[in-house]
Design an enzyme around this catalytic site. Structure first.
Site, short mmCIF file in Angstrom:
data_model
loop_
_atom_site.label_atom_id
_atom_site.label_comp_id
_atom_site.label_asym_id
_atom_site.label_seq_id
_atom_site.Cartn_x
_atom_site.Cartn_y
_atom_site.Cartn_z
N ASN A 191 34.05 40.64 45.12
CA ASN A 191 35.17 41.41 44.54
C ASN A 191 34.76 42.88 44.57
OD1 ASN A 191 37.17 42.58 43.00
ND2 ASN A 191 36.46 41.73 41.05
N TRP A 192 35.34 43.60 45.52
CA TRP A 192 34.95 45.02 45.68
C TRP A 192 35.54 45.92 44.61
CZ3 TRP A 192 36.06 45.58 51.69
CH2 TRP A 192 35.15 44.76 52.38
N LYS A 193 36.49 45.39 43.84
CA LYS A 193 37.21 46.20 42.85
C LYS A 193 37.75 47.47 43.52
CE LYS A 193 34.08 44.34 39.42
NZ LYS A 193 33.75 44.30 38.03
N HIS A 198 41.74 38.50 36.54
CA HIS A 198 40.43 39.12 36.31
C HIS A 198 40.44 39.79 34.94
CE1 HIS A 198 36.97 41.74 36.68
NE2 HIS A 198 36.56 40.94 37.64
N GLU A 251 39.38 42.49 33.91
CA GLU A 251 39.78 43.91 33.91
C GLU A 251 41.30 44.04 33.91
OE1 GLU A 251 37.35 45.09 37.24
OE2 GLU A 251 35.58 44.66 36.01
N GLU A 279 34.17 33.71 34.22
CA GLU A 279 33.55 35.03 34.14
C GLU A 279 33.48 35.47 32.68
OE1 GLU A 279 33.72 37.23 38.11
OE2 GLU A 279 35.48 37.82 36.98
N GLY A 323 29.57 43.27 35.09
CA GLY A 323 29.16 44.66 35.30
C GLY A 323 28.16 45.17 34.27
N SER A 382 27.50 39.58 36.73
CA SER A 382 26.15 40.07 37.04
C SER A 382 25.32 39.05 37.82
CB SER A 382 25.43 40.51 35.77
OG SER A 382 26.12 41.58 35.15
N GLY A 407 30.69 40.97 41.85
CA GLY A 407 31.21 42.34 41.83
C GLY A 407 30.21 43.30 42.44
N GLY A 408 29.41 43.93 41.59
CA GLY A 408 28.46 44.98 42.03
C GLY A 408 27.62 44.59 43.23
C1 PEP Z 1 33.54 40.67 38.73
O1 PEP Z 1 34.06 41.74 38.52
O2 PEP Z 1 34.24 39.72 39.08
C2 PEP Z 1 32.09 40.55 38.58
C3 PEP Z 1 31.56 39.36 38.52
O3 PEP Z 1 31.39 41.73 38.51
P1 PEP Z 1 29.79 41.89 38.45
O4 PEP Z 1 29.19 40.95 39.47
O5 PEP Z 1 29.54 43.33 38.81
O6 PEP Z 1 29.36 41.56 37.06
#
Ligand code: PEP
Length: 259
Positions: A20-22, A105, A107, A177, A183, A222, A243-244
């Site tokens: 997920n590049w956001k 998500h 967010e 999640e 994040g 994470s 994500g990251g």
């Molecule tokens: C996400 O936003 O779906 C996610 C899992 O982010 P991160 O891996 O950065 O925690």
């Protein structure tokens, strides 16, 4: 014995790793990231997809053409077309070769007011158009600390089941999640994650045992090259939503290999 049979059956399900590049991309960055991922895909047996921001769907579609890497979007509007300025429909997403779309998500729930009812409608819109939704559910730190994790998960999931019906879960991927892990670098332990994944599967099983066994449940929060293997090795964790760590080809590929 029955548990063992079900578990061995689940061993045949291909793990899924989704990036997920956001809101992180540029044409240059996308080109080097996708080419970097493609160069290492030979050693990967998991199903892999990247969820790009809308303006880059076309570029990614071209870059991944002929490969096993798949494309997804990060959101959709519930309507098919019409006067909805600034919005993007499932059909438009499909037009660029995407097969998946993230819905719910955290967010979007927390920053853009998406309730479980809206998330359920988006899940249904995705399924109706033939896209596979990655349905995100998860509790906040407050909710976990006050002992409400299962109640929150249950509300988020059953709101979708009520609208779509359990049969729709033949085409849904769930991503657990925990909001406190997204994040933050604070990954859930394999024990914490497995416990919630098992709860989610049991919840589905109360409607349909067979569908519950077959529904992929990814962990997100994470996940990185260092902890992916431990997490994905848990019996009810079928892959990851990243994500990251999905923004660096090398890190992402290591997670894909763990899958
Ligand atoms: C996400 O936003 O779906 C996610 C899992 O982010 P991160 O891996 O950065 O925690």
């Amino acid at each position: 014995y029955l548990q063992f049979i079900l578990w061995s059956y689940r061993m045949n399900i291909k793990p899924i790793v989704a990036g997920n590049w956001k809101m992180n991309a540029s044409k240059d960055a996308v080109k080097s990231l996708v080419n970097g991922i493609l160069s290492g895909m030979g050693d990967v047996s998991a199903e892999v997809l990247v969820c790009a921001p809308f303006p880059y769907l076309s570029q990614v579609e071209t870059l991944i053409s002929g490969s096993s890497l798949m494309l997804g979007a990060q959101n959709l509007n519930v309507n098919v077309s019409g006067a909805f300025t600034g919005e993007v429909s499932a059909e438009m997403i499909k037009d660029f070769g995407a097969k998946h779309v993230i819905v719910g998500h955290s967010e979007r729930r927390s920053l853009y007011g998406e309730t479980s009812e809206i998330v359920a409608k988006k899940t249904k819109a995705a399924i109706d158009s033939g896209l596979t939704p990655l349905l995100c559910i998860g509790e906040s730190l407050d909710q976990r600390e006050s002992g409400n994790t299962e109640a929150v998960i249950s509300e988020q999931l059953t709101t979708v089941v009520r609208l779509t019906g359990i049969e729709a879960f033949k085409n849904i991927i769930i991503a657990y999640e925990p909001v406190w892990a997204i994040g933050t670098g604070m990954t859930a332990t394999p024990e914490q994650a497995q416990a919630v994944h098992m709860f989610i599967r049991n919840l589905l099983a109360s409607s349909n045992q067979d569908i519950a066994e077959k529904t992929p449940i990814l962990y997100g929060g994470s996940m990185n090259a260092g902890n992916a293997l431990e997490l994905i090795s848990c019996p009810d964790i079928d892959g990851g939503l990243i994500g990251g760590a999905a923004l660096k080809a090398e890190d992402f590929l290591q997670i894909c290999k763990a899958g």
